[in-house]
Write a protein that holds these residues in place. Structure first.
Motif, mmCIF file in Angstrom:
data_model
loop_
_atom_site.group_PDB
_atom_site.id
_atom_site.type_symbol
_atom_site.label_atom_id
_atom_site.label_comp_id
_atom_site.label_asym_id
_atom_site.label_seq_id
_atom_site.Cartn_x
_atom_site.Cartn_y
_atom_site.Cartn_z
ATOM 1 N N ASN A 33 -5.624 -7.651 12.791
ATOM 2 C CA ASN A 33 -4.320 -7.898 13.235
ATOM 3 C C ASN A 33 -4.255 -7.152 14.631
ATOM 4 O O ASN A 33 -3.358 -7.828 15.199
ATOM 5 C CB ASN A 33 -3.154 -7.419 12.177
ATOM 6 C CG ASN A 33 -3.134 -8.383 10.960
ATOM 7 O OD1 ASN A 33 -3.964 -9.426 10.863
ATOM 8 N ND2 ASN A 33 -2.852 -7.782 9.800
ATOM 9 N N SER B 20 -5.696 -14.352 0.102
ATOM 10 C CA SER B 20 -4.557 -14.417 1.042
ATOM 11 C C SER B 20 -5.029 -15.200 2.199
ATOM 12 O O SER B 20 -4.162 -15.122 3.243
ATOM 13 C CB SER B 20 -4.560 -12.722 1.453
ATOM 14 O OG SER B 20 -5.724 -12.606 2.181
ATOM 15 N N ILE C 241 -8.180 -10.344 -8.791
ATOM 16 C CA ILE C 241 -8.442 -9.473 -7.797
ATOM 17 C C ILE C 241 -8.490 -8.233 -8.523
ATOM 18 O O ILE C 241 -8.868 -7.183 -8.216
ATOM 19 C CB ILE C 241 -7.174 -9.467 -6.768
ATOM 20 C CG1 ILE C 241 -7.265 -10.667 -5.868
ATOM 21 C CG2 ILE C 241 -7.128 -8.283 -5.959
ATOM 22 C CD1 ILE C 241 -6.190 -10.890 -4.878
ATOM 23 N N ILE D 209 1.249 -18.791 2.749
ATOM 24 C CA ILE D 209 0.275 -18.755 1.644
ATOM 25 C C ILE D 209 1.260 -19.116 0.341
ATOM 26 O O ILE D 209 2.594 -18.808 0.755
ATOM 27 C CB ILE D 209 -0.456 -17.878 1.596
ATOM 28 C CG1 ILE D 209 0.263 -16.399 1.313
ATOM 29 C CG2 ILE D 209 -1.389 -17.378 2.747
ATOM 30 C CD1 ILE D 209 -0.502 -14.959 0.957
ATOM 31 N N ASN E 284 -7.614 -5.524 7.374
ATOM 32 C CA ASN E 284 -6.738 -6.517 7.675
ATOM 33 C C ASN E 284 -6.092 -5.979 8.859
ATOM 34 O O ASN E 284 -5.800 -6.574 9.939
ATOM 35 C CB ASN E 284 -5.604 -6.454 6.718
ATOM 36 C CG ASN E 284 -5.820 -7.703 5.679
ATOM 37 O OD1 ASN E 284 -5.666 -8.824 6.212
ATOM 38 N ND2 ASN E 284 -6.421 -7.270 4.530
ATOM 39 N N THR E 285 -5.700 -4.517 8.898
ATOM 40 C CA THR E 285 -5.039 -4.070 10.280
ATOM 41 C C THR E 285 -5.812 -4.204 11.358
ATOM 42 O O THR E 285 -5.478 -4.327 12.435
ATOM 43 C CB THR E 285 -4.449 -2.654 9.721
ATOM 44 O OG1 THR E 285 -3.740 -2.750 8.859
ATOM 45 C CG2 THR E 285 -3.823 -2.129 11.041
ATOM 46 N N PHE F 270 -1.130 -4.776 -1.893
ATOM 47 C CA PHE F 270 -2.227 -3.815 -2.043
ATOM 48 C C PHE F 270 -2.024 -2.377 -2.535
ATOM 49 O O PHE F 270 -3.213 -1.925 -2.682
ATOM 50 C CB PHE F 270 -2.874 -3.334 -0.177
ATOM 51 C CG PHE F 270 -3.580 -4.329 0.403
ATOM 52 C CD1 PHE F 270 -4.190 -5.542 -0.339
ATOM 53 C CD2 PHE F 270 -3.607 -4.878 1.932
ATOM 54 C CE1 PHE F 270 -4.844 -6.573 0.116
ATOM 55 C CE2 PHE F 270 -4.426 -5.593 2.435
ATOM 56 C CZ PHE F 270 -4.918 -6.607 1.561
ATOM 57 N N GLY G 168 -7.681 1.982 -0.021
ATOM 58 C CA GLY G 168 -6.914 1.900 1.269
ATOM 59 C C GLY G 168 -8.002 1.010 2.084
ATOM 60 O O GLY G 168 -7.486 0.545 3.421
ATOM 61 N N GLU H 33 0.778 -1.258 0.040
ATOM 62 C CA GLU H 33 0.025 0.171 -0.133
ATOM 63 C C GLU H 33 1.079 1.186 0.024
ATOM 64 O O GLU H 33 1.776 1.245 0.701
ATOM 65 C CB GLU H 33 -1.003 0.061 1.214
ATOM 66 C CG GLU H 33 -1.748 1.193 1.423
ATOM 67 C CD GLU H 33 -2.729 1.435 2.578
ATOM 68 O OE1 GLU H 33 -2.287 0.451 3.421
ATOM 69 O OE2 GLU H 33 -3.604 1.977 2.544
ATOM 70 N N GLN I 249 -4.818 4.293 6.538
ATOM 71 C CA GLN I 249 -4.532 3.728 7.802
ATOM 72 C C GLN I 249 -2.994 4.403 8.113
ATOM 73 O O GLN I 249 -2.722 4.546 9.284
ATOM 74 C CB GLN I 249 -4.200 2.363 7.697
ATOM 75 C CG GLN I 249 -3.204 1.616 6.752
ATOM 76 C CD GLN I 249 -3.050 0.214 6.880
ATOM 77 O OE1 GLN I 249 -3.250 -0.419 7.813
ATOM 78 N NE2 GLN I 249 -2.564 -0.553 6.043
ATOM 79 N N ILE J 16 -9.079 -2.459 1.817
ATOM 80 C CA ILE J 16 -8.743 -3.561 2.095
ATOM 81 C C ILE J 16 -7.411 -3.730 3.312
ATOM 82 O O ILE J 16 -7.464 -4.603 4.349
ATOM 83 C CB ILE J 16 -8.554 -4.419 1.186
ATOM 84 C CG1 ILE J 16 -8.145 -5.951 1.380
ATOM 85 C CG2 ILE J 16 -7.461 -3.743 0.341
ATOM 86 C CD1 ILE J 16 -9.335 -6.786 1.903
ATOM 87 N N ALA J 17 -6.625 -2.730 3.278
ATOM 88 C CA ALA J 17 -5.502 -2.818 4.176
ATOM 89 C C ALA J 17 -6.124 -2.412 5.604
ATOM 90 O O ALA J 17 -5.393 -3.134 6.398
ATOM 91 C CB ALA J 17 -4.461 -1.768 3.676
ATOM 92 N N LEU K 279 0.313 -13.170 -1.860
ATOM 93 C CA LEU K 279 -0.913 -12.289 -1.777
ATOM 94 C C LEU K 279 -1.327 -11.687 -0.362
ATOM 95 O O LEU K 279 -2.375 -11.710 0.043
ATOM 96 C CB LEU K 279 -2.125 -13.089 -2.427
ATOM 97 C CG LEU K 279 -2.116 -12.830 -3.989
ATOM 98 C CD1 LEU K 279 -3.264 -13.827 -4.595
ATOM 99 C CD2 LEU K 279 -1.696 -11.732 -4.695
ATOM 100 N N GLN L 102 -10.222 -10.679 -2.196
ATOM 101 C CA GLN L 102 -8.851 -10.469 -1.534
ATOM 102 C C GLN L 102 -8.558 -11.088 -0.372
ATOM 103 O O GLN L 102 -7.460 -11.754 -0.060
ATOM 104 C CB GLN L 102 -8.393 -8.877 -1.376
ATOM 105 C CG GLN L 102 -8.534 -8.036 -2.549
ATOM 106 C CD GLN L 102 -8.181 -6.782 -2.443
ATOM 107 O OE1 GLN L 102 -7.109 -6.171 -2.530
ATOM 108 N NE2 GLN L 102 -9.204 -5.919 -2.744
#
Lengths: 299, 299
Positions: free
Chosen positions: B78, B104, A96, A142, B74-75, A67, B68, A37, B40, B70-71, A61, B100
């Motif tokens: 996480n 992954s 994607i 992965i 994910n964050t 990203f 931004g 990103e 993010q 999808i990132a 991925l 996505q």
């Protein structure tokens, strides 16, 4: 060739680091390796010429490695690109990208030559007269491959001043290819009339992977090896559990492979200071350097 | 409520601006409006608390408004999120996220409550005891909606010191709701025993859209209106062609709608200096402010 680091971080975002991306400049064209990103903003910041990118290689991925790709592909389009782009990555990447272009009603004015990697294989995925790109099998959570980019051997350089002025043009090509030539009864021995070209370079990019000394055989005598080192050796158990490597492990591979230089990166967000990575790696392999965003290494 | 700008740019990336994103802080929870690439990192930079985000509202599927996302999703995972997230956006968003996550091999530990917008409609897409969120129909090159976030009216505040010590508890609720109460033969007129609560606030977010005065009716008397202004009036033909607005047009809507304040943003990359936007808008609507990344406006 020149190798520029665009991102030094790993999955957890921190303000000081951007996720994985690196640029291999081949002269008049370049290869982008991973595209986390914000890579396009890093490219702007470090004055990378967008139009020169001919190849984008995605290792796997996980988001911190791709990203930023869809945004970059859009920007390449918006800035007038019509030249085809070679995009190499795992199965799923084309889906994607496709779904995002479809819903935004976007159509790229350039074609993408998709090449899907075979995660277990060390195999050539692209080749032309100048370079060859092969996958390096990596072991991650992965499907994941590194990449080996090898220059093709260049032609020999002719010492034209040693040749007669009427020397036939077709014979030049033969000399360049390393052959001896007979002309008007005289043998022109190649070694006397040509110089060897610069030896072809090899650059290897390995991110992300658990420690695997087998990688050394694929990157043997590379001029530059980028190898992830997410942790220092105190956290080798965590490295193993998360399928990542330590600085010491990256250096062991560099040493076993007898590479010319090792660049380590993909640092875990828990490390504010990365000097311990360098100390640890240099104990094993002296010619190690830390990834720094915007830093360029000559190959 | 507080409204913080996270991105001021439009589709073409430049180093000085990040793409669209804004945060509406409701006190103990917040709403993210659009989520361009790198949001993010902007949140980290401006110390936005990730865990407080309860709603993400995406206006449309042009990349500078959602790449931004999808990132960030994910964050959030996480960093240990388990609380559900309300995600409101156009048809297709769920597919884009799903594909996505699938490739992954990622699984979110929180649920996403997806709500799909109906681009032509001014309709409520979310409501609870505190707020209501409605779509605002916008006219752009692809399906697009703005959002109107309205606080629900709060209860009246009781002037307890005016009431007898033995005043029954159930009557408090009636007073809070604005009713008169009869107790032991005495009428407790609501107006004498309560104060009106702060008037509920309304914030409207309109990006991206061609000039449409009809928007004024949807954002009527909003406390804050964010309206895109990609161009200044010299480029109004270009604004129309690309389905964007000028600063003057944004201000005309603010004026017609009698909003309290107007924030303009989504500036084209061709403008290095944005002061002309402000001058132009203030000629029509004085209480206009420029978007600046990290800047917070009190509502």
């Amino acid at each position: 060739m020149k190798f520029t680091i665009l991102g030094t971080g790993s999955a957890t975002p921190i303000t000081e680091r951007r996720p994985s991306a690196a640029l291999l400049d081949l002269g008049n064209e370049s290869i982008l390796l991973d595209c986390g990103e914000g890579t396009q903003f890093q490219m702007l910041k470090y004055k990378v010429r967008f139009s020169r990118i001919k190849y984008i290689l995605i290792t796997h991925l996980h988001g911190d490695h791709f990203f930023g790709l869809i945004a970059l592909l859009n920007t390449l389009n918006n800035t007038g690109r019509t030249e085809p782009l070679v995009l190499i990555g795992p199965h799923g990447l084309q889906d994607i990208i496709g779904v995002q272009l479809r819903y935004s009603l976007s159509f790229l004015n350039y074609t993408i030559d998709y090449r899907t990697t075979n995660p277990g294989a060390f195999e050539e995925v692209f080749s032309n007269e100048k370079i060859s790109i092969s996958t390096i099998p990596l072991k991650h959570r992965i499907p994941c491959t590194g990449y080996l980019i090898s220059e093709k051997p260049a032609l020999r350089k002719i010492l034209a001043e040693r040749l007669p002025p009427d020397f036939p043009l077709p014979y030049f090509k033969m000399l360049k290819e390393g052959l001896d030539v007979e002309h008007e009864g005289k043998i022109y021995a190649n070694a006397e009339y040509t110089l060897a070209p610069a030896s072809p370079k090899k650059v290897a990019y390995c991110s992300d992977t658990i420690f695997d000394l087998g990688i050394a055989s694929y990157v043997y005598q590379a001029d530059l090896l980028y190898h992830e080192s997410t942790f220092t050796k105190e956290l080798s158990a965590r490295a193993q559990m998360t399928f990542h490597s330590t600085a010491e492990q990256a250096a062991s591979i560099a040493k076993a492979a007898q590479v010319k230089q090792l660049i380590i990166g993909h640092f875990s967000s828990r490390y504010k200071d990365t000097s311990a990575f360098l100390t640890e790696a240099r104990e094993i392999f002296q010619n190690t350097y830390l990834s720094e965003e915007g830093k360029t290494f000559r190959v």
